[in-house]
Write a protein that holds these residues in place. Sequence first.
Motif, PDB file in Angstrom:
ATOM      1  N   UNK A   1       0.880  -1.154   0.000  1.00 35.50           N
ATOM      2  CA  UNK A   1       0.000   0.000   0.000  1.00 35.50           C
ATOM      3  C   UNK A   1       0.921   1.208   0.000  1.00 35.50           C
ATOM      4  N   UNK A   2       0.939   1.958  -1.081  1.00 34.47           N
ATOM      5  CA  UNK A   2       1.919   3.038  -1.155  1.00 34.47           C
ATOM      6  C   UNK A   2       1.247   4.408  -1.149  1.00 34.47           C
ATOM      7  N   UNK A   3       2.058   5.405  -0.842  1.00 33.97           N
ATOM      8  CA  UNK A   3       1.595   6.785  -0.844  1.00 33.97           C
ATOM      9  C   UNK A   3       2.552   7.563  -1.737  1.00 33.97           C
ATOM     10  N   UNK A   4       2.113   8.720  -2.211  1.00 34.64           N
ATOM     11  CA  UNK A   4       3.015   9.505  -3.047  1.00 34.64           C
ATOM     12  C   UNK A   4       3.023  10.952  -2.589  1.00 34.64           C
ATOM     13  N   UNK A   5       4.092  11.648  -2.891  1.00 34.44           N
ATOM     14  CA  UNK A   5       4.097  13.103  -2.738  1.00 34.44           C
ATOM     15  C   UNK A   5       4.976  13.711  -3.820  1.00 34.44           C
TER      16      UNK A   5
END
Lengths: 804, 271
Positions: B18-22
């Motif tokens: 489960x990844x997040x980005x910025x």
Amino acid sequence: MAPFGKTPQTTTMNNFKFLLLLIIWVALAFWCQTKAQSINQNKKKVTLSGYLKDANNGEGLIGASVFVKEQKNGAVTNTYGFYSLSLPPGKYTLSFSYIGYVTQTQVVDLQANKTINLELNEEVSQTDEVVITAEKLDKNVQSMQMSVQKLSAKQIKAIPTFGGESDIIKVLQMTPGIQSVGEGTTGLFVRGGSADQNLILLDQAPVYNANHFLGFFSVFNSDAIKDVEVYKGGMPARYGGRLASVVDIKMNEGNNKSFSGSGGIGLISSRLTLEGPLAKDKASFIVSGRRTYADLFLRLSNDDEIRDNRLYFYDLNAKTNVTLGKNDRLFLSGYFGKDVLNVGNNFGFSWGNATSTLRWNHIFNSKLFLSTTLLYSQFNYGLFVEEGVQNLEWSSSLQNVSGKFDFSYFLSPQLQIDFGYHNIYHTFSPGKLEPRGENSIFKGLEVPQKYALEQAGYISIDHQLSPSFSLQYGVRYSAFTNMGKDRIFTYETNSQGRPTVVDTTHYASGEFYNTYHGIEPRLGARLLLSKTSSLKASYNRTRQYIHLASNSSAGFPSDVWVPSDPHIKPQIGDQVALGYFRNFKNNMYEFSVEAYYKWMENQIDFKDNADLLLNEAISQELRIGTAWAAGVEFMLRKNKGKTTGWISYTLSKTERQIEGINNGQPYAPRHDRRHNINLIVNHQLTKRLSLAANFTYATGAAVTMPAGRYELDGKTVPYYTERNGYRMPAYHRMDLSLTWKRPEKRLFGKKFQGEWNISIYNVYARQNPFSIQFSESEQNPGETQAEMVYLFGIIPSVSYNFKF
Amino acid sequence: MKNIVYNLLALLSIISMASCTKVIDVDLNEGNPQVVIEGEVSDQPETYWVRVSRTGNYIGREETPKISGATVTITDNNQTYTLIENPNQPGTYETSAFVGVPGTTYFLKVVVEGKEYTSQSTMPSELLDFELRQTAYFAGDATKDPGYYLQLFTTDPPNEDNYYQWRFTINDTLKNKPDDIAVASDEWIQEQIEGFQAPYTFQAEDRVKFSMLAVPKETYDFYDALVTLLFNDGGMFSPPPANPPGNIDGGIGIFSAVSIKTKEVVIVEKN
């Protein structure tokens, strides 16, 4: 161009020079030997030998010491707990010791060859101190071996974990000189080497893909493991076949005293291990299993679509050993593990390893020890797609059968000779595509199987030339032969610069048609500067005949191993290392600093847009060149006391130069890290409560970023001019764990001990970069941006472990 | 077809994390601007075009510069045709002076500020006719949405290497996102294709224009690599990003001579 002053001239390092050097060493050694013998000529020597075992479970003690007080000399037990010592007849005071165990002292009158088998009892600690190593206390300084890292299951379990799963490979990545390629991966990059340059052995059987869940976990269930030893350099001659390292993992042998068990329940998986005697003191077994259960929850869902998905892995380890009289011991061990991922009935992917080992240890006489091993190892993967007429089944595997004969000859306390012969028969099935149902649009297709025979003979001599100076010199000669049935293409470059097949040579089944062979010299020296410090140096050459065709840095289970053949030359690596070793405060602290330089030939990378799937002409997708690596590794380790652990710092650099990649200029592979700091601390707060912490810092991965963009077919396309010219932000992270041992209870007449563990992964919620993606913004179409992907915030977990 | 496997693997890596980005700031080195050329000639009587532009800086929203005033010619066996710049679309050069013929090699020459960029492409044999059929209403499953689907029935000539490209226009909108790129090689494909399903879900009354193209190997290789590149997440599971292998000598891009057939259907209610 080369970063370390000059480009390594590797290709012409001729074998002849090494051979000459070796002959000189051997001559010198035997001269010293004859000299030593002539002094003692009149005194016949007798030999003392035997096994040292753990009194609690009957397992052999590795690296335990036997010390002869009168001679101020001694021996150390080998991998099977066997020792052998030659002494002039006489009366001796012997002390048998092993760290964490009660030392036993015996006075013996040694007039003829004698066997002493002993069982040592574990120290019952009166304080709440822990002793965490399973080593002779001053091994760091005294042993011949450098560039080695040894960890026991106990040490591995004492370190905070991701999701409550303690993992050998993850702990190895916390030691100097070993890098990971990114968050949550189990690939090992040792001293600048790539992931396929490590020989990972489970009870001597090679494991070809040590990953579960795409690398989030390794296949090694730490409950089934006794210890692990990694050789990063100074490779003993008995090991070979890979360039960078040997990761030698040994399974537990099983308790031959009483029936016992252990296990654990975590958020991700559960484990259970049972062991016990089959015949007391004669034969024992151990069976250990682990399975994840995310998908068991999926099955509870009301939604058919979710219920039909599968995502799990399991491992099964088993081992048994039988003592057949005083000179023979048999071991049989096996591993089987599998990953399964199914999305409904439309798509499925599974992969797994199987290994088995049959070993027979035989003592011919008190001086000669033989270990005969028969090994089988297999890796396969398969997938299916079922989408109307788009249906297919895909499979690929590799197998090998191997035989090994390893002799140890204990000539005198000053001279030990190890020699042996190994062979491996490889079968590669690179890939097979089959239509799965009727009307499939796919046709049947298979890349022909490949066969090869790998052989090696070696001799290695441990030679104590004086009380302070020892040498280890040896040589391994390895050969790799391609076998039919096979066909080999001849390529020519066409007018568009593409290789095309112009001729095909066919070889009959069993026909030997191409052989590579070469010498692999191994040298090591140790000079004791004092009782607590030493200098060590080593040189080794290694050759690698099989290569992993992986175009991504972390690798997929679908990557195939490719044998050397007329188009793919073996990889050759040379390494020199120098180290200073010092123990402080009565061996409470171990310090070491090692520097190394490596140069490697026939290194493989892949051309841009390489096509590696079901491609028989895979050799045309490879690009071959050289690589070099250098580094300095500092390690300070504390093994005794309330607080144990280590701190390490590695300064390193590695580069490749390959024609056809990065315009032929040197470039850093993704795993190149300039700085790497690791800190591991375990503190015993009270007798029942312990706190562990680890911190890691590493320079960001080398990655490729665009030099511009262009419009084509209505899309924004990044444009590249070089390979890995940028660095990701640095990686750092801290984890904590607290372990609470419950008081011992009695359950069904057995002692039962439970233990709670709470772990927090990434305590300060560092957003560590997983990748940097270049794409058009979704919010502002037309605007291109760099987006960093990171995986985890803080991940807490809890697990319960028990033993009885 | 090989993309099926790569895409599934990419999917797998996404499922497992489960990844997040910025969005971050990166300081990129600017490469020397390169000339980008894209053009297509077919066996249908239509206006053929060649677009000429330059690479620009990656970060930002500035459009990449179009190149006006270039000399663009296409030559076949016996004649050279000069393309005229479309006054409404700077950098786009057009001609309808000829109709392409399968088996013919077309030579492209673009001169920008005195520098010559050349390419050539050989039109494959004429695309065999095909049939497009609509399915009954499908209620949906783990990987597909509910709706109607279109299936392709065709023959892939055996004993030769064929490469295909597909284009969909749904209700007058050309499907033109990175995941709409559809190219295939027949390397793994058998002769009779009976019901190959297009990856779009349709509703009743959707107007669908479907073009199937026989393309040269170079064009297939280019788009195949382009898909891989556009879906490359720069992570450790992706191959190192690389420029797609174009066929423009001195520049970037692709010039293709293709054989096209187009069908139009309207989706009807059907159970």
